[in-house]
Design an enzyme around this catalytic site. Sequence first.
Site, PDB file in Angstrom:
ATOM      1  N   HIS A 140       0.837  -1.203   0.000  1.00  0.00           N
ATOM      2  CA  HIS A 140       0.000   0.000   0.000  1.00  0.00           C
ATOM      3  C   HIS A 140       0.872   1.254   0.000  1.00  0.00           C
ATOM      4  CE1 HIS A 140      -2.960   2.707   2.377  1.00  0.00           C
ATOM      5  NE2 HIS A 140      -3.214   2.783   1.086  1.00  0.00           N
TER       6      HIS A 140
ATOM      7  N   HIS B 295      -1.618  11.199  -2.308  1.00  0.00           N
ATOM      8  CA  HIS B 295      -2.783  10.621  -1.637  1.00  0.00           C
ATOM      9  C   HIS B 295      -3.921  11.607  -1.443  1.00  0.00           C
ATOM     10  CE1 HIS B 295      -5.243   9.395   1.852  1.00  0.00           C
ATOM     11  NE2 HIS B 295      -5.087   8.185   1.349  1.00  0.00           N
TER      12      HIS B 295
END
Length: 326
Positions: free
Chosen positions: A44, A108
């Site tokens: 991730h 992000h």
Amino acid sequence: MTMKGLQRWRRKRIWIPLFFFVFVYLNNTSFLVEAKGNPFLLAHRGLSQTFPMEGITGDTCTAKRIYKPEHPYLENTIFSMEAAFDAGADVVEIDVQLTKDGQFAVFHDGTLDCRTQAKGSVREYTMAELKKLDIGYGYTADNGKTFPFRGKGIGLMPSLKEVLQRFPDQPFLIHIKNDDPDEGRQLATFLSPLPSSRLEKITVYGGDQAIEVLQQRLPNLRVMSKQTIKDCLIPYIAAGWTGYVPKSCSHTQLHIPEKVAPWLWGWPHRFLQRMEAQDTRVILVAGGGGWSEGFDSAKDIERLPSGYHGGIWTNRIDRIAPLLNR
């Protein structure tokens, strides 16, 4: 009804349910399926700084609550992706945001306030402007007393184009962060010139609207959204005991929370076998799957089913890969 007929009927009432339960068990047990090797590993955001999950909301600035750093990498950077692949990752997950000049920045957050010295949304900046920012500016492990990455993240925000050029053969899971149909269209336009051999190693997930548009324009691309997962699993839960796998489970990806997985027909090995036959990838997410919980420690790995060979989501590929002899 005669006495003999009544006795036959009573025997049928016993045997019919018994045959049914035996059929369901044998059709879904994993004991009759040979397990295949080790899990494949999904890193991730590459190799990143991690943080406690307690109390997180959609507005939490996670850069301000990181654990004491154990490595020098920042999420979604070229360096973090290299480190993840070098550590043994099979797939790296990255996040993309649309920029003012129509490029996709690998970052992000939709806003810059948490991690950088800038304010506002990513969409308000060109890719060239974003390159000037310090993406390590906001990270702190001691409530703002020190900022261990400040000044070290200047120029480290890559574009999606740079990432795919730097890693021409490596598999990626791309998270399109905004559920905007226009972003789905623009990402489809960006990806469409890539050869089929490259697209085979790319999966995209995100909101229902963006993914629906992307799938319409690139029908052979592996995609995932909440809706695609529902389209697969709801009919499977209803009829999977028979061995039936709905067409909606073909050539997609399923992120299965650890707490939900045991309730799926045939879990783990029979279920994985059925999905593999449909060219569908299964990723097991730790806990309830709420906030990117991963298999990040030796204790987490101990919870995996014996012989599990599907995918696992991890935030600490550096810790997990060695445990699995990668």
